[in-house]
Design an enzyme around this catalytic site. Structure first.
Site, PDB file in Angstrom:
ATOM      1  N   ARG A  87       0.851  -1.210   0.000  1.00 35.02           N
ATOM      2  CA  ARG A  87       0.000   0.000   0.000  1.00 35.02           C
ATOM      3  C   ARG A  87       0.880   1.251   0.000  1.00 35.02           C
ATOM      4  NH1 ARG A  87      -1.885   1.626   4.633  1.00 35.02           N
ATOM      5  NH2 ARG A  87      -2.480  -0.448   5.372  1.00 35.02           N
ATOM      6  N   TYR A 141     -16.851  17.595 -14.467  1.00 37.03           N
ATOM      7  CA  TYR A 141     -17.298  16.207 -14.435  1.00 37.03           C
ATOM      8  C   TYR A 141     -18.291  15.991 -13.276  1.00 37.03           C
ATOM      9  CZ  TYR A 141     -17.151  11.222 -13.504  1.00 37.03           C
ATOM     10  OH  TYR A 141     -17.514   9.939 -13.260  1.00 37.03           O
ATOM     11  N   ASP A 166      -7.739  19.804 -13.159  1.00 39.09           N
ATOM     12  CA  ASP A 166      -8.076  18.496 -13.734  1.00 39.09           C
ATOM     13  C   ASP A 166      -7.705  18.571 -15.222  1.00 39.09           C
ATOM     14  OD1 ASP A 166      -9.307  16.324 -14.965  1.00 39.09           O
ATOM     15  OD2 ASP A 166     -11.039  16.338 -13.626  1.00 39.09           O
ATOM     16  N   LYS A 168      -8.571   7.612 -18.771  1.00 34.18           N
ATOM     17  CA  LYS A 168      -8.894   8.174 -20.081  1.00 34.18           C
ATOM     18  C   LYS A 168      -7.671   8.139 -21.009  1.00 34.18           C
ATOM     19  CE  LYS A 168     -12.792   8.553 -18.133  1.00 34.18           C
ATOM     20  NZ  LYS A 168     -12.908   9.213 -16.896  1.00 34.18           N
TER      21      LYS A 168
END
Ligand SMILES: Cc1ncc(COP(=O)(O)O)c(C=O)c1O
Length: 386
Positions: free
Chosen positions: A53, A105, A177, A202
């Site tokens: 992690r 978004y 973003d 994306k």
């Protein structure tokens, strides 16, 4: 993360960034370190890896690549784009205020309004395409300015440099973003942003086969704080997903050039079509903020939205359900073309009156233009629009 690859041109960077032959075998591709833990020689004596992690070599290779292609010093990878956004908001305290774009978004809006607002973080939504609206909204509580440029789905452009000056003056962070432009067309850190966020799902991944997010930054302390959140909250991507994004990045330049070329052709085709109303694409010379786009972007890509002259859901539905190459689906940025209905799909979490007020009509259609043959894509849209 000093690396001479940082000084090279983009096509070289995307192929070589983060790529080091595996020390144990010489493998040219970064191995998928599918392990949860690492054997230690003695308590506190290890090879820099304790628990996956906190540290994973495949993730570290990807983070190095992401930092280099975004012109940043550091990058952190997350299990999704919204997990990356979530980490940025966790830098804040109850009572702090965020100024955010009113067009972005839907999942980001949902995270802000439905998850974080109840923890006492305040969100103010303004039209950030005019920097004056942002400076008017700043208060002593403003700690973060969040912008998307170009925006999803209306392709609005915000001046990153102008907003970074407002953020600096207010002693607030600016996070951009950069999902739609990708690092190939825009590098917000060059224009004064503090953090760049990506939905790596994306264009970075590029093949519609992975969900992932990323943050890129220059400041050492900011990196430490965000790394602490990454390992403490645990929204880390698995090594296989990191491998997929690393592989995607290697062709980012060729894919983005083709998205841009196809985007140009399709935007112009739509604009001339008698049944098409408005076309939203940042590459048009008469786009309201085209001068800003020209300054901060190197291309406009394959994302665009349009309405029909008959701007109704029923008319849009006919197009959405009759394309054959454009598949009706959420998401974007893959090699294959997608068609989407923001009002009922990607932006359904935004209340209707909010949406309409910000210009997102029930009839708006969004395209993620892929890298197929542009003539075939145009033929497909022609038969669907009728
Ligand atoms: C502009 C933008 N930002 C963030 C996200 C969220 O990313 P993810 O779906 O990887 O969580 C998306 C997803 O569609 C997006 O389009």
């Amino acid at each position: 993360m000093s690396n001479t690859i940082s000084d090279k041109k983009m096509a070289t960077k995307v192929i070589h960034a983060g790529a080091h032959p595996d020390p144990s075998t010489g493998a040219i591709m970064t191995p998928i370190y599918q392990t949860s833990t690492f054997v230690q020689e003695a308590p506190g004596k290890n090879k820099g890896f304790e628990y996956a992690r906190s540290q994973n070599p495949t993730r570290f290779a990807l983070e190095e690549a992401l930092a280099i292609i975004e012109n940043g010093k550091y990058a952190l990878a997350f299990s999704s784009g919204v997990a990356a956004t979530d980490a940025v908001i966790k830098l804040l305290e109850p009572g702090d205020e965020v100024i955010a774009s009113n067009d972005m978004y839907g999942g980001t809006y949902r995270l802000f309004t439905k998850v974080f607002a109840k923890f006492g973080i305040e969100f103010k939504y303004v039209d950030t395409t005019n920097p004056e609206n942002v400076s008017n909204a700043v208060s002593s509580k403003t700690k973060l300015i969040w912008i998307e440029t170009p925006t999803n789905p209306l392709m609005n452009i915000t001046d990153i440099h102008a907003i970074s000056k407002i953020a600096r003056k207010a002693d607030a962070l600016l996070c951009v973003d950069n999902t739609f432009a990708s690092p190939y067309f825009q590098n917000p850190l060059n224009f004064g942003a503090d953090i760049v966020m990506h939905s790596a799902t994306k264009y970075l991944g590029g093949h519609s086969d992975v969900i992932q997010g990323a943050l890129i930054m220059n400041d050492d302390q900011l990196r430490e704080k965000l790394y602490f959140i990454q390992k403490s909250c645990g929204a880390v991507p698995g090594p296989m997903d990191c491998f997929l994004v690393l592989r995607g990045i290697k062709t980012l330049h060729v894919r983005m050039r083709q998205h841009n070329e196809n985007g140009y052709m399709i935007a112009h085709f739509l604009r001339k079509h008698p049944k098409v109303g408005k076309v939203y694409w940042a590459g048009f010379a008469d786009h309201p903020n085209h001068d800003v786009a020209k300054l901060q972007m190197r291309g406009y890509g394959g994302m665009m939205s349009f309405t029909l002259v008959e701007d109704t859901f029923e008319a849009a539905k006919k197009v959405l359900t009759t394309t054959k190459l454009f598949s009706l689906a959420e998401s974007l940025g893959g090699v294959e073309s997608l068609i989407n209905h923001p009002a009922s799909m990607t932006h359904a979490s935004i209340p209707r009156e909010e949406r309409i007020k910000n210009g997102l009509s029930d009839g708006l259609i969004r395209l993620s233009v892929g890298i197929e043959d542009a003539d075939d894509l145009i033929e497909d849209l022609k038969q669907a629009i009728g």
